[in-house]
Design a protein around this motif. Structure first.
Motif, PDB file in Angstrom:
ATOM      1  N   ASN A   1       0.857  -1.143  -0.061  1.00  0.00           N
ATOM      2  CA  ASN A   1       0.080  -0.109   0.112  1.00  0.00           C
ATOM      3  C   ASN A   1       0.737   1.310  -0.004  1.00  0.00           C
ATOM      4  O   ASN A   1       0.456   2.276   0.810  1.00  0.00           O
ATOM      5  CB  ASN A   1      -0.968   0.091   1.304  1.00  0.00           C
ATOM      6  N   ILE A   2       1.833   1.397  -0.827  1.00  0.00           N
ATOM      7  CA  ILE A   2       2.622   2.585  -0.930  1.00  0.00           C
ATOM      8  C   ILE A   2       1.883   3.522  -1.873  1.00  0.00           C
ATOM      9  O   ILE A   2       1.305   3.285  -3.010  1.00  0.00           O
ATOM     10  CB  ILE A   2       3.957   2.262  -1.475  1.00  0.00           C
ATOM     11  N   ASP A   3       1.562   4.861  -1.297  1.00  0.00           N
ATOM     12  CA  ASP A   3       0.755   5.741  -1.985  1.00  0.00           C
ATOM     13  C   ASP A   3       1.772   6.541  -3.029  1.00  0.00           C
ATOM     14  O   ASP A   3       2.589   7.174  -2.667  1.00  0.00           O
ATOM     15  CB  ASP A   3       0.192   6.740  -0.960  1.00  0.00           C
ATOM     16  N   VAL A   4       1.430   6.226  -4.232  1.00  0.00           N
ATOM     17  CA  VAL A   4       2.388   7.002  -5.409  1.00  0.00           C
ATOM     18  C   VAL A   4       1.849   8.344  -5.693  1.00  0.00           C
ATOM     19  O   VAL A   4       2.474   8.927  -6.565  1.00  0.00           O
ATOM     20  CB  VAL A   4       2.384   6.006  -6.542  1.00  0.00           C
ATOM     21  N   GLY A   5       0.662   8.694  -5.021  1.00  0.00           N
ATOM     22  CA  GLY A   5       0.049  10.039  -5.712  1.00  0.00           C
ATOM     23  C   GLY A   5      -1.151   9.628  -6.508  1.00  0.00           C
ATOM     24  O   GLY A   5      -1.483   8.775  -7.213  1.00  0.00           O
ATOM     25  N   SER A   6      -1.832  10.760  -6.816  1.00  0.00           N
ATOM     26  CA  SER A   6      -3.193  10.594  -7.370  1.00  0.00           C
ATOM     27  C   SER A   6      -3.103  10.582  -8.873  1.00  0.00           C
ATOM     28  O   SER A   6      -3.869   9.991  -9.724  1.00  0.00           O
ATOM     29  CB  SER A   6      -4.099  11.908  -6.968  1.00  0.00           C
ATOM     30  N   ASN A   7      -2.040  11.317  -9.493  1.00  0.00           N
ATOM     31  CA  ASN A   7      -2.168  11.508 -10.721  1.00  0.00           C
ATOM     32  C   ASN A   7      -1.403  10.685 -11.714  1.00  0.00           C
ATOM     33  O   ASN A   7      -0.776  11.126 -12.673  1.00  0.00           O
ATOM     34  CB  ASN A   7      -2.244  12.961 -11.280  1.00  0.00           C
TER      35      ASN A   7
ATOM     36  N   ALA B   1      14.639   5.214  -3.430  1.00  0.00           N
ATOM     37  CA  ALA B   1      13.275   6.153  -3.999  1.00  0.00           C
ATOM     38  C   ALA B   1      12.863   5.500  -5.429  1.00  0.00           C
ATOM     39  O   ALA B   1      11.968   6.059  -6.123  1.00  0.00           O
ATOM     40  CB  ALA B   1      13.324   7.373  -4.031  1.00  0.00           C
ATOM     41  N   VAL B   2      13.146   4.199  -5.630  1.00  0.00           N
ATOM     42  CA  VAL B   2      12.852   3.744  -7.089  1.00  0.00           C
ATOM     43  C   VAL B   2      11.323   3.373  -6.862  1.00  0.00           C
ATOM     44  O   VAL B   2      10.585   3.505  -7.810  1.00  0.00           O
ATOM     45  CB  VAL B   2      13.648   2.482  -7.392  1.00  0.00           C
ATOM     46  N   MET B   3      10.782   2.751  -5.845  1.00  0.00           N
ATOM     47  CA  MET B   3       9.658   2.404  -5.630  1.00  0.00           C
ATOM     48  C   MET B   3       8.563   3.024  -4.720  1.00  0.00           C
ATOM     49  O   MET B   3       7.567   2.559  -4.411  1.00  0.00           O
ATOM     50  CB  MET B   3       9.515   0.775  -5.809  1.00  0.00           C
ATOM     51  N   TYR B   4       9.132   4.078  -4.465  1.00  0.00           N
ATOM     52  CA  TYR B   4       8.233   4.733  -3.448  1.00  0.00           C
ATOM     53  C   TYR B   4       8.832   6.489  -3.578  1.00  0.00           C
ATOM     54  O   TYR B   4       9.832   6.734  -4.048  1.00  0.00           O
ATOM     55  CB  TYR B   4       8.434   4.548  -1.905  1.00  0.00           C
TER      56      TYR B   4
ATOM     57  N   ALA C   1       7.802   8.059   1.915  1.00  0.00           N
ATOM     58  CA  ALA C   1       8.652   6.925   2.884  1.00  0.00           C
ATOM     59  C   ALA C   1       9.311   7.583   3.969  1.00  0.00           C
ATOM     60  O   ALA C   1       8.985   7.092   5.039  1.00  0.00           O
ATOM     61  CB  ALA C   1       9.838   6.400   1.984  1.00  0.00           C
ATOM     62  N   VAL C   2       9.757   8.751   4.050  1.00  0.00           N
ATOM     63  CA  VAL C   2      10.155   9.383   4.997  1.00  0.00           C
ATOM     64  C   VAL C   2       9.182   9.533   6.201  1.00  0.00           C
ATOM     65  O   VAL C   2       9.600   9.370   7.355  1.00  0.00           O
ATOM     66  CB  VAL C   2      10.982  10.983   4.763  1.00  0.00           C
ATOM     67  N   GLU C   3       8.065   9.819   5.648  1.00  0.00           N
ATOM     68  CA  GLU C   3       6.996  10.199   6.783  1.00  0.00           C
ATOM     69  C   GLU C   3       6.535   8.712   7.339  1.00  0.00           C
ATOM     70  O   GLU C   3       6.424   8.600   8.795  1.00  0.00           O
ATOM     71  CB  GLU C   3       5.676  10.653   6.089  1.00  0.00           C
ATOM     72  N   LYS C   4       6.395   7.668   6.716  1.00  0.00           N
ATOM     73  CA  LYS C   4       5.993   6.580   7.048  1.00  0.00           C
ATOM     74  C   LYS C   4       7.196   6.035   7.925  1.00  0.00           C
ATOM     75  O   LYS C   4       6.828   5.249   9.155  1.00  0.00           O
ATOM     76  CB  LYS C   4       5.699   5.526   5.949  1.00  0.00           C
ATOM     77  N   ILE C   5       8.373   6.273   7.777  1.00  0.00           N
ATOM     78  CA  ILE C   5       9.381   5.627   8.729  1.00  0.00           C
ATOM     79  C   ILE C   5       9.456   6.366  10.027  1.00  0.00           C
ATOM     80  O   ILE C   5       9.646   5.777  11.017  1.00  0.00           O
ATOM     81  CB  ILE C   5      10.866   5.886   8.111  1.00  0.00           C
TER      82      ILE C   5
ATOM     83  N   PHE D   1       8.981   3.633  12.812  1.00  0.00           N
ATOM     84  CA  PHE D   1      10.078   3.343  13.511  1.00  0.00           C
ATOM     85  C   PHE D   1      10.692   4.674  13.982  1.00  0.00           C
ATOM     86  O   PHE D   1      11.769   5.118  13.614  1.00  0.00           O
ATOM     87  CB  PHE D   1      11.174   2.799  12.659  1.00  0.00           C
ATOM     88  N   PRO D   2      10.127   5.255  15.004  1.00  0.00           N
ATOM     89  CA  PRO D   2      10.494   6.391  15.488  1.00  0.00           C
ATOM     90  C   PRO D   2      12.062   6.725  15.841  1.00  0.00           C
ATOM     91  O   PRO D   2      12.568   7.561  15.664  1.00  0.00           O
ATOM     92  CB  PRO D   2       9.603   6.989  16.437  1.00  0.00           C
ATOM     93  N   LYS D   3      12.418   5.480  16.274  1.00  0.00           N
ATOM     94  CA  LYS D   3      13.745   5.565  16.981  1.00  0.00           C
ATOM     95  C   LYS D   3      14.858   5.585  15.834  1.00  0.00           C
ATOM     96  O   LYS D   3      15.983   6.050  15.861  1.00  0.00           O
ATOM     97  CB  LYS D   3      14.135   4.188  17.957  1.00  0.00           C
ATOM     98  N   SER D   4      14.568   4.523  15.061  1.00  0.00           N
ATOM     99  CA  SER D   4      15.742   4.330  14.028  1.00  0.00           C
ATOM    100  C   SER D   4      15.533   5.402  12.591  1.00  0.00           C
ATOM    101  O   SER D   4      16.211   5.394  11.744  1.00  0.00           O
ATOM    102  CB  SER D   4      15.788   2.947  13.513  1.00  0.00           C
ATOM    103  N   ALA D   5      14.442   6.038  12.658  1.00  0.00           N
ATOM    104  CA  ALA D   5      14.202   6.851  11.677  1.00  0.00           C
ATOM    105  C   ALA D   5      15.344   8.018  11.428  1.00  0.00           C
ATOM    106  O   ALA D   5      15.822   8.182  10.230  1.00  0.00           O
ATOM    107  CB  ALA D   5      12.886   7.910  11.950  1.00  0.00           C
ATOM    108  N   SER D   6      15.900   8.323  12.392  1.00  0.00           N
ATOM    109  CA  SER D   6      17.109   9.296  12.300  1.00  0.00           C
ATOM    110  C   SER D   6      18.296   8.618  11.654  1.00  0.00           C
ATOM    111  O   SER D   6      19.389   9.561  11.083  1.00  0.00           O
ATOM    112  CB  SER D   6      17.585   9.819  13.714  1.00  0.00           C
TER     113      SER D   6
END
Lengths: 407, 298
Positions: free
Chosen positions: B77-83, B215-218, B223-227, B231-236
């Protein structure tokens, strides 16, 4: 002042022997540690001279050591030496394939090297496409090749196949095509490894002829490495003799060749005590103390043949005299007799000045060869006979003929 | 005095150690015909003795994109945008990514693959990796045309032509950057593999890993937001890998050109530019250093 086109100064090349694997990283780190402290590379000190046959203590060897020489424009320099003397390493350094460990080479012209014919040939491409690719690899521009393409194709003798992929060629044809490209290179300095030993006899003559044109006709500088003494002698004006990575001698090609020949074949008298052979030569020796003879002297040899059978019918002793280029000058044959000791005498005034050796064979025609002493009893004829004595430095061939042939 | 005079006459000098930075661009220029002929050789011999020929270049990105669409958009369910259709989104990423992967793979064994030629004749060695990058362009063009076909198909079906024409000028520039990155990294790897063979095993594995942070498939933003959420700890640790990855920015910008969505960050492009230049230069330096001695170590 002579026009020096190539100057080689203190060239040395060090190699590490044995397996490259364990220890390389530690050596690299060590080297690097010495370098950042501004010190000399510690491994450069431990090298030994490169003698293939003796086992050294160090795993670093000098393939070349302190090589110095100069080449004048238009000169054809022969580089000779035994296997492993450093010839190919020198050529590789000259052609920039590898870099020297120390020293410098300075040149005033473009160097093109021919260490192999047909470098970069691709089987899927046609002859014509390969000519362009190979020519460009050797340093020609597309324009240069295009202007010579017809000559190249003609020289190769592959006109019919020129638009066929090279993978359909016979190996001989591939080599012809490859050499044809190389033959039309036009650098100021051409470096050639033994590439003449390719193709059939007709093509070889053509190739040597072309080489001679390049050097003599067009005044190009050529450095030539070969084991074929005859072609070295034919092409080169000056020579360098390498031994264990060092220059042993350099000078006129004839002198270099003769020194090389002497060092190469220290074949003296031949003795053998036991042999499993049915019939064999026990001894071949020069009867005199000396190995150098004047033209007015006979040259006597003594041979001893051992036979384990009493049947010596139809067995022959064949003696060939070879010159220093290993070409047979004359042959003498006689049937074996009921005795052990034979004498072979070359009468005075037979051989022209030069170095010779014997090749002795015992055989039964069309049945068997019993013994073959490849090379022995090297000897030297010091001068020419009186009638031709004034032609001391001139190649007069292999035999004397009476002056009355010219009337 | 006399010595100095004659020294200046020498045309070339062969010596053991060159200067640290020792590019002879003039020499490379002199060998441009060779470069051209090598490229021609690659092009000519590309399809020889294959049954499907150029079709292979169709199959690979298409199947990859289909699978990506199923897994990343269908399952994950990766959201690639509407258009943009997810398949087209993935195809875009795969197309530009493939060019990089081709360049890197092709150049990373420059020394080993050409050992035979290199040990016999001299020409600027860098010609070989450059050849790979240029002939890789051909493959890229084919794959890009496929992408365009699908792009037009989706554009007519969904009535959504969203090319950002003002950003289109960036397109050749992006391809160039991709090529240079592949070339630079490839040269570094090929220089190191001459001595330490271990790296060869890393290349194909490494390319795969790189793809996941590129960023080939997202979309980067998603991606940055989801991570950060998951995973708030390892996001950094993970996010900077993506955000500062020049490859991710190239892929993202490439998609921005054609879909007018996603992130177009000038900062990202600048990072990309600087890193690419750095890697390319470093690659050239190390390649140059290696070419003088590799024959003895290979």
């Amino acid at each position: 002042m002579a026009d020096i086109i190539l100057k080689v100064e203190n060239i040395s090349k060090q190699y590490r022997l044995g397996l490259v694997g364990t220890g390389t990283i530690s050596h690299d780190l060590n080297r690097w540690w010495y370098r950042i402290r501004g010190k000399e590379d510690p491994y450069l000190k431990v090298g030994e001279s490169n003698d293939r046959s003796t086992k050294g203590n160090s795993e670093y060897v000098w393939a070349l050591q302190d090589i110095n020489f100069e080449v004048e424009r238009g000169e054809v320099l022969g580089i000779i030496g035994k296997n492993g003397a450093g010839k190919s390493t020198l050529l590789k350094i000259l052609s920039k394939v590898t870099s020297p460990t120390t020293g410098e080479i300075k040149t005033k012209g473009r160097i093109a090297s021919l260490l192999e014919v047909g470098t970069g040939f691709h089987g899927e491409m046609t002859g014509r496409e390969n000519i362009f690719l190979n020519g460009a690899i050797l340093g020609m521009t597309k324009k240069e090749i295009a202007s010579k393409i017809d000559e190249i194709i003609e020289f190769s003798g592959c006109q019919r196949y020129i638009d066929t992929p090279v993978k359909r060629y016979s190996s001989g044809m591939t080599v012809r095509l490859a050499f044809a490209v190389a033959a039309f290179l036009e650098p100021e300095i051409l470096v050639i490894d033994e590439v003449l030993a390719v193709g059939d006899a007709e093509f070889q003559t053509k190739a040597i002829g072309k080489m001679q044109d390049i050097s003599k006709g067009e005044g190009r500088t050529v450095l030539f490495v070969s084991h074929n003494m005859a072609s070295v002698k034919k092409l080169c004006t000056r020579g360098i003799l390498l031994e264990h990575g060092k220059i042993k001698f350099s000078g006129e090609i004839d002198e270099v060749l003769s020194i090389y020949q002497k060092a190469q074949t220290s074949t003296k008298d031949y003795y053998v005590k036991e042999s499993s052979k049915e019939l064999f030569l026990e001894m071949v020796k020069i009867k005199n103390e000396t190995t150098a003879f004047y033209s007015k002297e006979d040259i006597p040899f003594e041979l001893k043949i051992q036979s384990k059978t009493s049947d010596i019918r139809n067995r022959f002793l064949l003696i060939r005299v070879l010159n220093k280029l290993d070409q047979v000058v004359l042959t003498c044959e006689a049937p074996l007799k009921e005795k052990n000791i034979y004498e072979f005498k070359i009468p005075s005034g037979t051989l022209v000045k030069g170095n010779y050796k014997l090749n002795c064979i015992i055989y039964q025609p069309a049945v068997s060869q019993y013994d073959n002493v490849q090379e022995c009893c090297e000897f030297q004829v010091l001068d020419n006979i009186k009638e031709y004595a004034h032609l001391e430095k001139f190649d007069i061939g292999n035999m004397y003929v009476p002056k009355n042939w010219i009337q | 005095m006399k010595n100095e005079n004659s020294n200046s006459e020498w045309l070339y000098t062969i010596s053991p150690k060159g200067k640290f930075v020792d590019f002879n661009f003039k020499e490379i220029w002199r060998y441009r015909d060779l470069l051209f002929l090598f490229v021609k050789r690659d092009v000519i011999t590309l399809y020889k003795q294959t049954v499907l020929g150029p079709l292979w270049y169709l199959i690979q990105p298409l199947i990859t994109s289909v699978i990506f669409t199923i897994i990343f958009n269908g399952i994950a369910n990766i959201d690639v945008g509407s258009n943009v259709h997810p398949f087209l989104f993935n195809l875009a990423g795969v197309t530009i990514w493939n060019y990089f992967a081709e360049c890197l793979k092709g150049t990373s064994d420059s020394f080993k693959k050409n050992q035979n030629i290199f040990s016999k004749v001299y020409f600027p060695r860098v010609i070989m990796p450059i050849t790979v990058v240029i002939s890789g362009l051909l493959k890229f063009v084919i794959q890009f045309l496929i992408f365009i076909c699908f792009y037009l198909f989706f554009a007519f079906r969904d009535k959504a032509g969203t090319i950002d024409f003002s950003a289109l000028v960036l397109f050749p520039f992006l391809v160039l950057l991709m090529g240079l990155l592949g070339l630079g990294l490839g040269m570094i790897i090929s220089s190191m593999t001459t001595k330490y063979r271990d790296l060869t095993f890393l290349v194909s594995f490494g390319i795969q890993l790189l793809m996941y942070i590129s960023a080939v498939m997202y979309p980067i933003q998603d991606a940055v937001e989801k991570i950060e959420n998951n995973f708030p700890k390892s996001a950094s640790y993970i996010n900077p890998l993506i955000e500062n990855n020049p490859l991710a920015h190239i892929v993202e910008t490439f998609r921005f050109i054609f879909f007018s969505q996603g992130e177009f960050s000038t900062q990202g492009i600048l990072i990309t530019l600087v890193v690419t230049m750095g890697i390319t230069l470093f690659g050239l330096v190390i390649f140059n250093k290696t070419e003088r001695s590799f024959i003895d170590t290979v």
